[in-house]
Design an enzyme around this catalytic site. Structure first.
Site, PDB file in Angstrom:
ATOM      1  N   LYS A 217       1.136 -10.284   8.999  1.00 41.66           N
ATOM      2  CA  LYS A 217       0.782  -9.364   7.913  1.00 41.66           C
ATOM      3  C   LYS A 217       0.981 -10.041   6.561  1.00 41.66           C
ATOM      4  O   LYS A 217       0.143  -9.926   5.660  1.00 41.66           O
ATOM      5  CB  LYS A 217       1.626  -8.084   8.012  1.00 41.66           C
ATOM      6  CG  LYS A 217       1.431  -7.143   6.827  1.00 41.66           C
ATOM      7  CD  LYS A 217       0.642  -5.910   7.132  1.00 41.66           C
ATOM      8  CE  LYS A 217       0.249  -5.156   5.871  1.00 41.66           C
ATOM      9  NZ  LYS A 217       0.373  -3.725   5.966  1.00 41.66           N
TER      10      LYS A 217
ATOM     11  N   HIS B 233      -7.944   7.196  12.144  1.00 43.36           N
ATOM     12  CA  HIS B 233      -7.744   8.180  11.070  1.00 43.36           C
ATOM     13  C   HIS B 233      -8.562   9.438  11.339  1.00 43.36           C
ATOM     14  O   HIS B 233      -8.111  10.548  11.064  1.00 43.36           O
ATOM     15  CB  HIS B 233      -8.148   7.585   9.715  1.00 43.36           C
ATOM     16  CG  HIS B 233      -7.125   6.628   9.168  1.00 43.36           C
ATOM     17  ND1 HIS B 233      -7.381   5.763   8.131  1.00 43.36           N
ATOM     18  CD2 HIS B 233      -5.846   6.398   9.518  1.00 43.36           C
ATOM     19  CE1 HIS B 233      -6.309   5.047   7.880  1.00 43.36           C
ATOM     20  NE2 HIS B 233      -5.352   5.409   8.711  1.00 43.36           N
TER      21      HIS B 233
ATOM     22  N   GLU C  34      -7.293  -5.992  -0.771  1.00 45.25           N
ATOM     23  CA  GLU C  34      -8.274  -5.674   0.279  1.00 45.25           C
ATOM     24  C   GLU C  34      -9.725  -5.789  -0.184  1.00 45.25           C
ATOM     25  O   GLU C  34     -10.516  -4.858  -0.049  1.00 45.25           O
ATOM     26  CB  GLU C  34      -8.003  -4.268   0.850  1.00 45.25           C
ATOM     27  CG  GLU C  34      -8.666  -4.086   2.207  1.00 45.25           C
ATOM     28  CD  GLU C  34      -8.345  -2.754   2.884  1.00 45.25           C
ATOM     29  OE1 GLU C  34      -7.142  -2.421   2.983  1.00 45.25           O
ATOM     30  OE2 GLU C  34      -9.281  -2.082   3.315  1.00 45.25           O
TER      31      GLU C  34
ATOM     32  N   ASN D 159      -7.602  -3.072   9.362  1.00 50.31           N
ATOM     33  CA  ASN D 159      -8.036  -1.705   9.667  1.00 50.31           C
ATOM     34  C   ASN D 159      -8.654  -1.595  11.057  1.00 50.31           C
ATOM     35  O   ASN D 159      -9.218  -0.548  11.399  1.00 50.31           O
ATOM     36  CB  ASN D 159      -9.053  -1.231   8.615  1.00 50.31           C
ATOM     37  CG  ASN D 159      -8.405  -1.147   7.245  1.00 50.31           C
ATOM     38  OD1 ASN D 159      -7.257  -0.723   7.127  1.00 50.31           O
ATOM     39  ND2 ASN D 159      -9.104  -1.578   6.221  1.00 50.31           N
TER      40      ASN D 159
ATOM     41  N   HIS E 265      -8.540   1.586  12.964  1.00 49.20           N
ATOM     42  CA  HIS E 265      -8.021   2.622  12.074  1.00 49.20           C
ATOM     43  C   HIS E 265      -9.075   3.631  11.627  1.00 49.20           C
ATOM     44  O   HIS E 265      -8.741   4.780  11.356  1.00 49.20           O
ATOM     45  CB  HIS E 265      -7.346   1.980  10.852  1.00 49.20           C
ATOM     46  CG  HIS E 265      -5.972   1.454  11.154  1.00 49.20           C
ATOM     47  ND1 HIS E 265      -5.754   0.474  12.089  1.00 49.20           N
ATOM     48  CD2 HIS E 265      -4.758   1.770  10.654  1.00 49.20           C
ATOM     49  CE1 HIS E 265      -4.454   0.207  12.143  1.00 49.20           C
ATOM     50  NE2 HIS E 265      -3.829   0.986  11.288  1.00 49.20           N
TER      51      HIS E 265
ATOM     52  N   ARG F 181      -8.096  -8.723   4.301  1.00 48.93           N
ATOM     53  CA  ARG F 181      -7.137  -7.645   4.578  1.00 48.93           C
ATOM     54  C   ARG F 181      -7.795  -6.476   5.306  1.00 48.93           C
ATOM     55  O   ARG F 181      -7.131  -5.744   6.043  1.00 48.93           O
ATOM     56  CB  ARG F 181      -6.455  -7.171   3.285  1.00 48.93           C
ATOM     57  CG  ARG F 181      -5.342  -6.165   3.546  1.00 48.93           C
ATOM     58  CD  ARG F 181      -4.423  -5.938   2.381  1.00 48.93           C
ATOM     59  NE  ARG F 181      -3.400  -4.951   2.712  1.00 48.93           N
ATOM     60  CZ  ARG F 181      -2.352  -4.659   1.974  1.00 48.93           C
ATOM     61  NH1 ARG F 181      -2.153  -5.305   0.833  1.00 48.93           N
ATOM     62  NH2 ARG F 181      -1.484  -3.750   2.347  1.00 48.93           N
TER      63      ARG F 181
ATOM     64  N   LYS G 252       0.865  -1.191   0.000  1.00 44.28           N
ATOM     65  CA  LYS G 252       0.000   0.000   0.000  1.00 44.28           C
ATOM     66  C   LYS G 252       0.890   1.225   0.000  1.00 44.28           C
ATOM     67  O   LYS G 252       1.691   1.411   0.930  1.00 44.28           O
ATOM     68  CB  LYS G 252      -0.891   0.030   1.249  1.00 44.28           C
ATOM     69  CG  LYS G 252      -2.147  -0.786   1.125  1.00 44.28           C
ATOM     70  CD  LYS G 252      -3.072  -0.462   2.289  1.00 44.28           C
ATOM     71  CE  LYS G 252      -4.325  -1.295   2.228  1.00 44.28           C
ATOM     72  NZ  LYS G 252      -5.198  -1.056   3.406  1.00 44.28           N
TER      73      LYS G 252
HETATM   74  P1  NAD Z   1       7.453   8.310  10.354  1.00 44.10           P
HETATM   75  O1  NAD Z   1       7.753   7.657   9.080  1.00 44.10           O
HETATM   76  O2  NAD Z   1       6.957   9.707  10.328  1.00 44.10           O
HETATM   77  O3  NAD Z   1       8.772   8.242  11.254  1.00 44.10           O
HETATM   78  C1  NAD Z   1       8.744   8.834  12.525  1.00 44.10           C
HETATM   79  C2  NAD Z   1      10.004   9.636  12.830  1.00 44.10           C
HETATM   80  O4  NAD Z   1      11.058   8.756  13.190  1.00 44.10           O
HETATM   81  C3  NAD Z   1      10.535  10.471  11.694  1.00 44.10           C
HETATM   82  O5  NAD Z   1      11.025  11.666  12.220  1.00 44.10           O
HETATM   83  C4  NAD Z   1      11.680   9.644  11.163  1.00 44.10           C
HETATM   84  O6  NAD Z   1      12.628  10.385  10.483  1.00 44.10           O
HETATM   85  C5  NAD Z   1      12.226   9.053  12.440  1.00 44.10           C
HETATM   86  N1  NAD Z   1      12.942   7.792  12.329  1.00 44.10           N
HETATM   87  C6  NAD Z   1      12.606   6.749  11.560  1.00 44.10           C
HETATM   88  N2  NAD Z   1      13.406   5.705  11.827  1.00 44.10           N
HETATM   89  C7  NAD Z   1      14.291   6.113  12.761  1.00 44.10           C
HETATM   90  C8  NAD Z   1      15.348   5.477  13.448  1.00 44.10           C
HETATM   91  N3  NAD Z   1      15.627   4.189  13.270  1.00 44.10           N
HETATM   92  N4  NAD Z   1      16.060   6.207  14.319  1.00 44.10           N
HETATM   93  C9  NAD Z   1      15.744   7.506  14.568  1.00 44.10           C
HETATM   94  N5  NAD Z   1      14.735   8.148  13.974  1.00 44.10           N
HETATM   95  C10 NAD Z   1      14.001   7.451  13.085  1.00 44.10           C
HETATM   96  O7  NAD Z   1       6.384   7.482  11.207  1.00 44.10           O
HETATM   97  P2  NAD Z   1       5.877   5.966  11.129  1.00 44.10           P
HETATM   98  O8  NAD Z   1       5.107   5.780  12.359  1.00 44.10           O
HETATM   99  O9  NAD Z   1       6.939   5.021  10.773  1.00 44.10           O
HETATM  100  O10 NAD Z   1       4.877   5.948   9.899  1.00 44.10           O
HETATM  101  C11 NAD Z   1       3.643   6.567   9.941  1.00 44.10           C
HETATM  102  C12 NAD Z   1       3.104   6.573   8.530  1.00 44.10           C
HETATM  103  O11 NAD Z   1       2.962   5.230   8.069  1.00 44.10           O
HETATM  104  C13 NAD Z   1       1.731   7.206   8.428  1.00 44.10           C
HETATM  105  O12 NAD Z   1       1.723   8.064   7.320  1.00 44.10           O
HETATM  106  C14 NAD Z   1       0.819   6.030   8.156  1.00 44.10           C
HETATM  107  O13 NAD Z   1      -0.299   6.381   7.384  1.00 44.10           O
HETATM  108  C15 NAD Z   1       1.722   5.111   7.393  1.00 44.10           C
HETATM  109  N6  NAD Z   1       1.299   3.707   7.424  1.00 44.10           N
HETATM  110  C16 NAD Z   1       1.182   3.067   6.251  1.00 44.10           C
HETATM  111  C17 NAD Z   1       0.779   1.740   6.209  1.00 44.10           C
HETATM  112  C18 NAD Z   1       0.735   0.999   4.917  1.00 44.10           C
HETATM  113  O14 NAD Z   1       0.220  -0.101   4.877  1.00 44.10           O
HETATM  114  N7  NAD Z   1       1.315   1.536   3.859  1.00 44.10           N
HETATM  115  C19 NAD Z   1       0.521   1.061   7.416  1.00 44.10           C
HETATM  116  C20 NAD Z   1       0.674   1.756   8.625  1.00 44.10           C
HETATM  117  C21 NAD Z   1       1.062   3.096   8.622  1.00 44.10           C
HETATM  118  N1  GLY Z   2      -1.997  -1.240   7.111  1.00 42.77           N
HETATM  119  C1  GLY Z   2      -3.146  -1.858   6.561  1.00 42.77           C
HETATM  120  C2  GLY Z   2      -2.872  -2.651   5.354  1.00 42.77           C
HETATM  121  O1  GLY Z   2      -1.740  -2.772   4.946  1.00 42.77           O
HETATM  122  O2  GLY Z   2      -3.766  -3.190   4.773  1.00 42.77           O
END
Ligand code: NAD
Ligand code: GLY
Length: 368
Positions: free
Chosen positions: A224, A249, A234, A242, A245, A238, A140
């Site tokens: 996952k 969200h 999905e 959510n 979520h 899948r 995704k």
């Molecule tokens: P993020 O990517 O914003 O990272 C959080 C912070 O940590 C940032 O400042 C980053 O630079 C820092 N960081 C990352 N790794 C680090 C490390 N090892 N050491 C120090 N700093 C580090 O936050 P996140 O929680 O990883 O991701 C949130 C995003 O993921 C949201 O946009 C959410 O919608 C998305 N998401 C997507 C899916 C999907 O299936 N694609 C699933 C869940 C969440």
């Molecule tokens: N994070 C939800 C999905 O990947 O379907």
């Protein structure tokens, strides 16, 4: 090292979970076919890991781009910046994009890979707990729109996911805790045994004990991978991912993605969904209390902000991608370890569950 496979009809790929994987360039090189790569990362990650990664890629044309920080980086402008670097540096269709970072970097890089020249390869190297157990797996990809989160995106699977748990050492504590929400989610939706394991091991997990982390991350990645393998786009199972979520969200949108982390919003959302499941007598009060206790012990039920009202949240929830014919599809629990999709819940019952968590004394204020 554990290797977990996402099994898809046209594109199966491995998730490697282990220690010191960034120091093993052979692993990543075995998934790069062309002579060009573009590493997409953020400053907080680059300062620790960019040079280690680049070291093993020195015989390739290796460009890099550092995105701005935070959820606001998940926008069409940063996506375009990636496309600009690819074009300006002459990247061909055989190029590979490498997402080195958390969910933000992973989502925007994956979407750039999905679009550049109608789709090029990419590799996910997740560096946050959320990215390791969730966002880097399953294809995704998206950026946000001012009208909603993840509103512009595509399914685009990576060539592989390289999950080095050692990189979690530098992750700030609040980011780490935020990731625990997605781990707990797997226990709740499909694995009661894992939920019980989490209840017994949460302190070790919070202290980032490496073998506990390796088990929790591998097990979550396996859950996952199994779900995505059954339902890539999905249409069915899948959607259980959510859980929490739709509420979460709405919380993130109401807070304009400020002062609340994704995992924190999901944890509050899971508490609301559990409350609703209990009020519909789908789970027992004892199960509800076990869920709240684990979320609380994980330090997830802390808030920094005034939570939006139930009616504000309901309005936002109706804008969710999961709304069909004006009806909310919510994922609720039949028991710990078993989630189901439920339709036609009376709005007043949803509002009452939101209100009950929102005003509950179990929420404490997050101190910095
Ligand atoms: P993020 O990517 O914003 O990272 C959080 C912070 O940590 C940032 O400042 C980053 O630079 C820092 N960081 C990352 N790794 C680090 C490390 N090892 N050491 C120090 N700093 C580090 O936050 P996140 O929680 O990883 O991701 C949130 C995003 O993921 C949201 O946009 C959410 O919608 C998305 N998401 C997507 C899916 C999907 O299936 N694609 C699933 C869940 C969440
Ligand atoms: N994070 C939800 C999905 O990947 O379907």
């Amino acid at each position: 090292m554990n290797t977990i496979t996402v099994k898809l009809q046209n594109h199966s790929y491995p998730i490697y979970v282990g220690e010191q994987l960034l120091q093993n360039p052979e692993l990543i090189l075995s998934h790069i076919t062309g002579h060009q790569v573009l590493i997409v990362t953020q400053a907080n990650v680059a300062q620790h890991y960019l040079s280690i990664l680049k070291h093993g890629l020195s015989h390739l044309q290796c460009n890099e781009i550092i995105l701005s920080d935070g959820e606001q980086a998940k926008n069409i402008t940063e996506w375009q910046n990636i496309i600009n670097v690819l074009l300006q540096s002459g990247h061909e269709r055989t190029t590979t994009l490498i997402a080195l970072g958390g969910g933000v970097v992973g989502d925007v890089t994956g979407f750039a890979a999905a679009c550049y020249q109608r789709g090029v390869n990419h590799i996910q190297i997740p560096t946050t707990l959320i990215a390791q157990v969730d966002s880097a797996i399953g294809g995704k990809t998206a950026v946000n729109h001012s009208h909603g989160k993840n509103m512009i995106g595509a399914f685009h699977q990576p060539q592989c996911v390289i999950t080095d748990v050692n990189v979690l050492k530098t992750l700030p504590n609040r980011e780490f805790i935020s990731g625990l929400a997605e781990i707990i989610k797997y226990g709740l939706i499909c694995d009661a045994e894992f939920f019980a394991w989490l209840e017994n091991n949460i302190e070790k997990l919070l202290s980032r004990d490496i073998s506990t982390l390796l088990y929790a991350v591998s097990h979550s990645a396996l859950q996952k991978a199994n779900i995505v393998s059954q339902d890539e786009k999905e249409f069915g199972i899948r959607s259980l991912l959510n859980f929490g979520h739709t509420f979460g969200h709405a919380l993130e949108t109401a807070c304009a993605y400020q002062n609340i982390f994704h995992g924190e919003a999901v944890a509050l959302g899971m508490a609301m969904a559990a409350k609703l499941s209990a009020s519909l007598s789908m789970i027992s009060l004892t199960e509800y209390e076990r869920i709240i206790q684990l979320l609380k012990k994980s330090e997830l039920l802390k808030v920094q902000i005034q939570l939006p009202s139930a009616s504000e949240m309901l309005t936002l929830m109706m804008r969710d991608k999961k709304v069909r014919a004006g009806k909310l599809n919510l994922i609720l629990l039949n028991k710990i370890g078993q989630a189901i999709k439920v339709q036609d819940i009376v709005e007043a019952q949803i509002a009452s569950a939101i209100e009950s968590i929102r005003t509950d004394k179990l929420l404490s204020v997050r101190e910095f």
